[in-house]
Design a protein around this motif. Structure first.
Motif, short mmCIF file in Angstrom:
data_model
loop_
_atom_site.label_atom_id
_atom_site.label_comp_id
_atom_site.label_asym_id
_atom_site.label_seq_id
_atom_site.Cartn_x
_atom_site.Cartn_y
_atom_site.Cartn_z
N LEU A 14 0.85 -1.19 0.00
CA LEU A 14 0.00 0.00 0.00
C LEU A 14 0.89 1.23 0.00
CD1 LEU A 14 -2.78 1.38 0.25
CD2 LEU A 14 -2.56 1.18 2.74
N HIS A 46 -1.44 -1.23 -4.13
CA HIS A 46 -2.50 -0.22 -4.21
C HIS A 46 -1.87 1.14 -3.95
CE1 HIS A 46 -6.31 -2.76 -3.97
NE2 HIS A 46 -5.32 -3.63 -3.90
N LYS A 63 -11.28 3.32 0.49
CA LYS A 63 -10.08 2.54 0.15
C LYS A 63 -9.87 1.40 1.14
CE LYS A 63 -6.85 2.07 -2.84
NZ LYS A 63 -7.15 1.91 -4.28
N LEU A 67 -9.49 -2.42 0.14
CA LEU A 67 -8.36 -3.20 0.63
C LEU A 67 -8.84 -4.48 1.30
CD1 LEU A 67 -5.29 -2.60 0.56
CD2 LEU A 67 -5.48 -1.77 2.91
N VAL A 81 2.67 -1.19 4.41
CA VAL A 81 2.31 0.20 4.14
C VAL A 81 3.59 1.03 4.03
CG1 VAL A 81 0.96 2.18 4.90
CG2 VAL A 81 0.18 -0.14 5.43
#
Length: 443
Positions: A14, A46, A63, A67, A81
């Motif tokens: 992410l 993403h 989002k 996810l 992340v």
């Protein structure tokens, strides 16, 4: 609250693009490399654009739902992340998407834990991990619940959270004590080198810039080197014999990276002491990297953090075999080396770099020719004992014609001791001051 899985390598990446942290293609690739270096199987990525991060989830609720669907459909075990997460953001994301979440700091800590080999390195990584974990104890696991009320459910007076926090603090104190003892031992070794007047040269630079390959090429060592991020974690130190007979110590240190976690900078301060207390830094730069100037700024930031920003630096532009740059050394206006263009893999420019290291470490040296009579055998023996004789020829009429090189202070002491009067000239070819030949018939 779900039970966090203890393992899992199927990962989803992410990326969060904000005004404060704009996302570039190179940054995305670097994070992918970090994930693969940790052993993750990257299933997809993403990208989320936000002007400012969301306080609760970092990203928007829409989002988050997207996810969650991706995690369920692809059987994702871990979401990585590329952005710092607060403990509450990490906790909220895990609860909502029902999947383990790890931010950039946690990922780098995991890679360091895999790479550490020495006892000191393992202790430093564990300390950094515990410091990071200490901020994330709240409801990360279901067994860390608050004391329950009701008959038969009241606890002994201390919650599981408080117990874990106390155990963490105790372990951190033990680790600090062990690391302090190892740091004192390393300081003793440094003091011995200083006492022996052996200068230290530390290799620093962005991770995967080629520091360990360059270290091996110069020292003929076999330190581990690989084309991956943080291939080398533990510092390696080797003695190097420079071309004109003087010694130096070369130290290979851990590589830096963008947004290097403060926990790691603090934990590895003793290891990075090799860089902080070096006489010279070689800043190794991957010149084939399109963002190498940004990488240089990141390295400079970390050097400032460890109080090494004022040390003399020679920038080593590595991997010229990929760019076509010719090997060379660029000097500044004072004649001191500032940039060297080399290839650690092919060996291009390494002789120039080693010569530049010596010129930087020993800038005030006398190079020239001295003629001694047959009666000055003691002076000749003194020069040989100093290791100052580069070449020697016998004279037909007796005596010796010597080409010498030695520190200016040693040369002055030699002249004073032997009753010689030094005369100075400028060696045009080398661009440094050197001694003229001295004809003397007295001992």
């Amino acid at each position: 609250m779900f039970e966090r899985p203890q393992s899992g390598e199927r990962a989803l990446l992410l990326h969060v693009d904000t005004r404060a942290r704009p996302l570039t293609e190179q940054a995305r690739e670097e994070f992918s490399d970090l994930a693969r270096s940790a052993g993750a199987i990257v299933l997809g990525r993403h990208v989320v654009k936000r002007s400012v991060p969301d306080a609760k989830f970092l990203i928007g609720t829409g989002k988050v739902a997207e996810l969650k669907d991706a995690v369920a459909n692809d059987k994702v075990e871990l979401v990585l992340v590329d952005h710092p997460l607060s403990p509450s953001q990490e906790r909220n994301l895990e609860k909502e998407i029902e999947c383990r979440v790890l931010d950039r700091t946690g990922l780098i800590l995991d890679i360091f834990a895999q790479r550490a080999r020495s006892s000191e390195g393992k202790l430093q990584v564990e300390l950094a991990q515990l410091r990071h974990l200490s901020t994330r104890l709240v409801r990360g696991w279901t067994h860390l619940e608050r004391q329950k009320g009701g008959i038969g459910l009241r606890g002994p007076g201390e919650t599981q959270l408080e117990t874990d926090r106390r155990l963490l603090d105790d372990r951190i104190r033990v680790l600090r004590s062990k690391i302090d003892r190892l740091a004192k031992r390393r300081d003793q070794m440094r003091r011995r080198r200083v006492k022996a007047e052996v200068p230290t040269v530390a290799l620093v630079g962005y991770t995967n810039a080629g520091k360990s390959t360059l270290f091996n090429a110069i020292t003929k060592a076999d330190a581990y080197a690989a084309d991956k991020l943080f291939a080398t974690l533990d510092p390696t130190v080797r003695q190097v014999r420079l071309p004109r007979g003087v010694n130096a110590v070369l130290a290979d240190t851990v590589g830096f990276v963008r947004d290097l976690p403060h926990e790691l900078i603090a934990a590895f301060r003793s290891t990075l002491q090799e860089a902080r207390e070096a006489d010279l830094l070689l800043h190794v730069i991957d010149v084939s990297d399109a963002e190498h100037r940004d990488r240089m700024r990141d390295v400079s930031y970390v050097l400032e953090e460890i109080e090494a920003g004022e040390l003399p630096v020679v920038e080593v532009y590595n991997k010229i075999d990929r760019t076509g740059h010719p090997p060379r050394v660029d000097d500044d206006e004072a004649g001191a080396p500032r940039r060297a263009w080399v290839s650690a893999v092919s060996g291009q420019g390494l002789d120039l770099l080693v010569d530049a290291i010596e010129r930087q470490l020993y800038p005030d040296r006398i190079i020239g020719r001295i003629v001694l009579s047959a009666a000055q055998g003691r002076a000749r023996a003194a020069l040989l004992a100093l290791g100052a004789v580069r070449a020697e020829a016998d004279r037909d009429e007796g005596g010796w014609d010597l080409e010498i090189e030695l520190p200016r202070a040693d040369y002055r002491r030699f002249c004073s001791r032997e009753g010689l009067e030094p005369t100075l000239m400028v060696d045009v070819e080398l661009g440094i001051e050197a001694s003229a030949s001295i004809e003397s018939g007295t001992g």
